[in-house]
Design a protein around this motif. Structure first.
Motif, PDB file in Angstrom:
ATOM      1  N   GLU A 112       2.269   7.429  -0.135  1.00 23.65           N
ATOM      2  CA  GLU A 112       1.237   7.671  -1.141  1.00 23.65           C
ATOM      3  C   GLU A 112       0.230   8.733  -0.711  1.00 23.65           C
ATOM      4  OE1 GLU A 112      -0.584   3.970  -2.085  1.00 23.65           O
ATOM      5  OE2 GLU A 112       1.269   3.030  -2.801  1.00 23.65           O
ATOM      6  N   GLN A 171       2.088   1.269   0.605  1.00 31.11           N
ATOM      7  CA  GLN A 171       1.368   0.532  -0.434  1.00 31.11           C
ATOM      8  C   GLN A 171       0.231  -0.299   0.141  1.00 31.11           C
ATOM      9  OE1 GLN A 171       3.866  -1.935  -2.855  1.00 31.11           O
ATOM     10  NE2 GLN A 171       2.209  -2.564  -4.214  1.00 31.11           N
ATOM     11  N   ASP A 172       0.485  -1.022   1.227  1.00 31.46           N
ATOM     12  CA  ASP A 172      -0.569  -1.840   1.831  1.00 31.46           C
ATOM     13  C   ASP A 172      -0.528  -1.758   3.353  1.00 31.46           C
ATOM     14  OD1 ASP A 172       1.796  -3.129   2.182  1.00 31.46           O
ATOM     15  OD2 ASP A 172       1.201  -5.032   1.261  1.00 31.46           O
ATOM     16  N   ALA A 231      -4.527  -1.546   3.942  1.00 34.72           N
ATOM     17  CA  ALA A 231      -4.436  -0.605   2.822  1.00 34.72           C
ATOM     18  C   ALA A 231      -5.486   0.478   3.030  1.00 34.72           C
ATOM     19  CB  ALA A 231      -4.638  -1.334   1.498  1.00 34.72           C
TER      20      ALA A 231
END
Length: 1034
Positions: free
Chosen positions: A431, A444-445, A464
């Motif tokens: 991300e 994601q985390d 995160a």
């Protein structure tokens, strides 16, 4: 690369159909005109309605703010233009402007003009400085004129959109159009000018469901945007973001990139058709008007795209324009904390792409611009293109020759010396990426750190991450999450040795590569490292720094600001607001260095550094030392007297605390010090502190717990003078001064309480107090005052009053001879007797039924001519004296105080109460140490003088507890007594003398009466109307 747009709905208001919306430039207001004829102003910050105007019964299709006049100008289907003052709600002007529906109003940005357009196909110019005269009419359209807009780059020109399928450009002063743009297949509903850069663009939307971008200089259509499924009702260029906003009757608002013309996002809030979109310069927020209400949306980030290198050179981008300043260029100009720096801005050039991020390389030689799916590396000085490529994100490595790009959600490329050196395929959806000592890739985390050289996993951390900040040396890292941030220490040698050994590393990496040092529950906005000190601003816009897990607040920021960097030579940290104003704040590097040395335990070097720190920083350092468990060192460093006092108290240094408290003479400090001294048993210090603090409650605790009668008396006077009536009452009551208690209640106007207190403890004063109560109550309610019974007038309503008076007189005499508190263990429980029963027994043994005169509230010593009683009886009956043997004609003085009266006893006999009270309790202020030995019993032939309170000695030593007079027992009704037989020469019958002797022995022997005697006396021994529990007779 799609734009990174954080879209957040900040306001929603349901209403009738909204035909136009506008945002106020300075207030958090949305102006909305409705189809039902109303105009509303909503406050989107407070989610409330501010103003409401009932304009007309017909649709109001347009409304505009005129901020410089505090006006709202609106046009409606009744052909009228109305002007309101939005502060006073007054109607300033109303006039008929057209012969058909008014579609739109445009306000000139500087001149006193407004333009109106109508279904009558005309455009009119109005001048409010000339009494709202129509100064010009523009004709040329052949159908309804739907919208007008002034050119922000040339406010002498404007454009109009019409259902005749054309767009016309006009100049003020020229009634004919300058040009006509044609290209739409159906009527044009809306237009807007591009306000940024040098592109001469204009955007239009029409009923052909198309949006067109025009170059009004070449009259060419350069782009057509096709995506809506219904008529286009509103279009605009966003003033801050590279976006074209289009709204349609299909219920959606589409966001198009203004450079690539790619569709970035679509907003649909399910409120039916879109009619209007509004923006305000300087903000990313937009307002949208729907069939069913209004919505306000915040787009993207307001954080400025800027970067500062280690030399103080700052580069930022305004849209595609790049500008630079240098904070060192100020020279000798004084920099004030929190004040904007007057920097000379220099245009550096422009960027080929719209910058979403801008970063200096570690050595400051290069600057990278990333956006639109590309990156470009420029030289920092000449702004020349050094390298470029495709990238969704770009980050620099641990030196200026290494950088990484994220090309997709699974591919990360590492470049060395501007050439691709390594490709990392991540087994998850990437991300974001972060640069620094290691390459961080966000999942994601979780976040995974990779080695720049080998691309191997160093460590996976399950958090995160929203940001990663590396220290300059690469040994410390801060990882920010949504609610907190973590400070970790990177074990570089350990990680490099494991990677060099070729050991297999699993997907979680090297377990000991990082060590968590601190977790701080704060949300970070921006942050930088200065040595081992992490500086950041949090969600509450406080500028803080953290050393070793200890957070210190530097400043409270009055608006959102973002960190740029720190210059050690200036000892200042620099921040920037969204308007690109640079603001400095002082942070001494020597303070940071000192705290770092303390954390490392190098106190000797820290002491040397302390000498270089200005004195005004010492208190901050002292608080740091205290937080680290070094209060002694904190006390040595602190300069603030209040803070030093707190430290001295916490360390138990009472002498120093006394000295510091004396400097400020603050009552709260004396009170705090008194409580500490009291808890430590230092009563002399406690007394001094409570007196200085005027802490009457503390003095009450001190004197009452140590039986200091003189202190209690002084405290009563102090409390009464200070208006602390509760404490004064308690003191008087504990001293047994019942008359003073009554006088205090009367003086405070508490007459009902005084009356009931007198009935319970001093019935001889009931008549006096009740008369006062009657007089006071008669001022408010005469009937209620008449209903009060006075014992002088209605003795029948006070059964047993005579015996109560006798008991009071006896108790007053007994109270005149208090016993030392030190004798409490000997007499514990002895006072728990029924005094009225004793008086009743005496009446049964021959006193007159009516007893002595009511006035006999206190008795003098027995007559000198009376023969002495038996030795034992004299000693035992000293407390009773001659109360019940008074001659009927003898006048007895009334006493309203508890003066220390001594009863005469025969030679050779000791009066226990008088002698011990006089010598042990009141011979002078005793010492606060151990109680003195009891005085030798000495026979007295005359009454001893009343005890006096000697002045306190210079030192405050704990005295032995003095004798407190026990409060008189509550009176209870006594049965009627038969006529008394003649008294003996002592004034008492033989039986009474015997009973009194037993009474003073507190033996409780009975009278030896049989049932016949009781029946003859006709006495009800069960009468308990005074509410006291009668003790069982032995």
């Amino acid at each position: 690369m799609p734009l990174r747009l954080d879209i957040k709905k900040v306001f929603t208001q349901r209403s009738d159909r909204v035909k136009s919306v506008e945002l106020h430039p300075t207030e958090p207001w949305i102006l909305a005109s409705l189809y039902n004829g109303h105009v509303y102003i909503w406050n989107y910050a407070e989610q409330s309605m501010v103003k409401s105007f009932e304009v007309t019964d017909l649709p109001v299709r347009t409304a505009k703010f005129v901020p410089r006049k505090q006006w709202v100008v609106c046009g409606a289907d009744d052909m009228f233009v109305r002007v309101y003052n939005y502060n006073t709600m007054d109607k300033v002007k109303q006039f008929e402007a057209h012969t058909d529906y008014i579609r739109h109003i445009a306000v000139h940005p500087t001149l006193p003009y407004i333009l109106t357009c109508s279904d009558d196909m005309l455009i009119k110019l109005w001048d409010w400085d000339k009494g709202w005269a129509c100064t010009q009419i523009f004709e040329g359209h052949s159908h309804y004129v739907m919208q007008l807009v002034f050119n922000p780059k040339d406010t002498n020109t404007f454009a109009s959109a019409s259902l005749d399928r054309t767009i016309k450009v006009w100049s003020l002063g020229n009634p004919t159009p300058n040009m006509t743009l044609e290209g739409h297949e159906k009527g044009v509903n809306c237009i807007d000018y591009y306000s940024g850069g040098d592109r001469p663009y204009l955007v239009s939307g029409a009923d052909d469901r198309l949006v067109k971008v025009w170059d009004y200089q070449t009259k060419a259509c350069i782009q057509t945007l096709d995506g809506h499924s219904h008529n286009i009702s509103t279009v605009c260029f966003h003033p801050e973001l590279p976006l074209i906003l289009t709204g349609s009757e299909d219920g959606t608002v589409k966001l198009w990139h203004s450079t690539t013309y790619r569709l970035e996002n679509t907003l649909n809030y399910g409120m039916e058709r879109v009619w209007a979109v509004a923006y305000v310069k300087g903000s990313n927020s937009i307002a949208v008007g729907y069939d069913e209400g209004c919505v306000m949306v915040k787009l993207g980030r307001e954080e400025p795209v800027a970067s500062m290198d280690a030399s103080g050179k700052i580069i930022w981008s305004r849209h595609n324009e790049v500008q630079t300043v240098n904070v060192k260029s100020l020279g000798d100009v004084e920099e004030t904390d929190g004040e904007r720096l007057p920097l000379a801005v220099k245009d550096l050039g422009s960027s080929d792409i719209y910058p979403q991020s801008l970063q200096h390389s570690p050595n400051g030689r290069f600057v990278t611009v990333c956006g639109d799916g590309e990156y470009v590396i420029y030289t920092a000085l000449a702004w020349r293109n050094k390298s470029f490529g495709q990238a969704l994100e770009f980050v620099w490595g641990d030196d200026s020759n290494v950088f990484a790009t994220r090309e997709s959600s699974s591919t990360i490329k590492v470049h060395r010396n501007f050439k691709e050196a390594l490709t990392i395929k991540v087994p998850f959806s990437a991300e974001a990426i972060y640069g620094g000592q290691l390459l961080g890739v966000k999942g994601q985390d979780f976040i995974v750190f990779y080695d720049w050289a080998t691309g191997k996993v160093v460590r996976r951390i399950d958090v995160a991450a929203r940001g990663v900040y590396w220290s300059e040396g690469g040994s410390l890292v801060a990882i920010a999450s949504d609610a907190s941030f973590y400070l970790l220490e990177y074990q570089r040698d350990l990680a490099e040795s494991v990677l060099a050994s070729g050991q297999e590393v699993d997907e979680d990496g090297i377990e000991d590569a990082f060590e968590l040092t601190s977790e701080i529950p704060e949300k970070i906005r921006t942050g930088i490292w200065v040595g081992d000190c992490f500086i950041y601003n949090n969600a509450a816009w406080r500028l803080n720094y953290c050393v070793g897990g200890e957070v210190t607040t530097l400043y409270h920021l009055d608006k959102p600001m973002y960190l740029l960097g720190y210059l050690a030579s200036q000892s200042r940290v620099y921040l920037m607001d969204k308007d690109f104003n640079v603001v400095p704040y002082t942070l001494l590097l020597s303070v940071v260095e000192y705290k770092t040395l303390v954390l490392r335990g190098d106190m000797d070097t820290a002491a040397e550094v302390l000498e270089t720190i200005p004195k005004d920083q010492y208190n901050s350092i002292a608080k740091f030392l205290e937080a680290k468990g070094m209060p002694e060192q904190a006390l040595e460093v602190a300069t603030d007297p209040d803070y030093r006092f707190e430290l001295a108290v916490s360390l138990g240094l009472l002498d120093l605390a006394l000295e510091l408290a004396g400097q400020s003479d603050n009552e709260s400090k004396w009170r705090q010090l008194g409580e500490l001294a009291l808890s430590n048993g230092q009563l002399e210090v406690a007394h001094q502190c409570f007196v200085r603090a005027k802490d009457l409650g503390g003095l009450l605790l001190l004197h009452s717990s140590h039986g200091n009668a003189q202190g209690m008396a002084e405290l009563a006077a102090m409390a009464e003078a200070a208006g602390k009536q509760n404490i004064a009452f308690v003191c008087q009551f504990l001293l047994g001064r019942l008359d003073e208690c009554i006088d205090l209640l009367v003086g405070c106007g508490r007459l009902p309480e005084a009356a009931f207190f007198a009935r319970t403890y001093a019935p001889s004063r009931m008549t006096e107090v009740v008369k006062l109560w009657q007089g006071d109550l008669a001022k408010v309610n005469p009937k209620a005052a008449e209903s009060l019974a006075n014992p002088e007038e209605y003795p029948n309503l006070f059964p047993g009053i005579e015996d109560a008076l006798k008991a009071e007189a006896w108790l007053r005499q007994k109270a005149a001879h208090p016993q030392p508190a030190a004798r409490y263990p000997e007499v514990e429980g002895a006072h728990m007797e029924d005094i009225l029963s004793r008086v009743a027994e005496l009446s049964l043994n021959g006193l007159p039924a009516n007893g002595p005169p009511a006035a006999a509230a206190a008795a003098p010593p027995p007559p000198a001519a009376a023969p002495p009683p038996a030795p034992a009886a004299a000693a035992e009956a000293a407390g009773m004296d001659d109360l019940l043997g008074l001659d009927q004609d003898e006048e007895v003085p009334q006493s309203h105080g508890y003066e220390a009266e001594a009863t005469a006893v025969e030679a050779g006999e000791e009066d226990v109460f008088a002698a011990e009270a006089a010598e042990d309790a009141f011979a002078g202020l005793p010492d606060y140490g151990a109680p003195p030995p009891p005085a030798e019993p000495t026979p007295v032939a005359a009454p001893p003088p009343p005890p006096t309170f000697a002045a306190p000695p210079p030192t405050f030593a704990p005295p032995p507890p003095p004798a407190f007079a026990a409060p008189p027992a509550a009176a209870a009704p006594a049965p009627a007594a038969p006529a008394a037989p003649a008294a003996t020469s002592s004034g008492l019958t033989p039986e009474e003398e015997a009973l009194l002797a037993e009474d003073d022995d507190l033996m409780g022997d009975d009278l030896g009466l049989d049932d016949a005697d009781l029946a003859d006396a006709d006495v009800n021994l069960d009468d308990d109307s005074w509410g006291l529990e009668e003790e069982k007779k032995d």
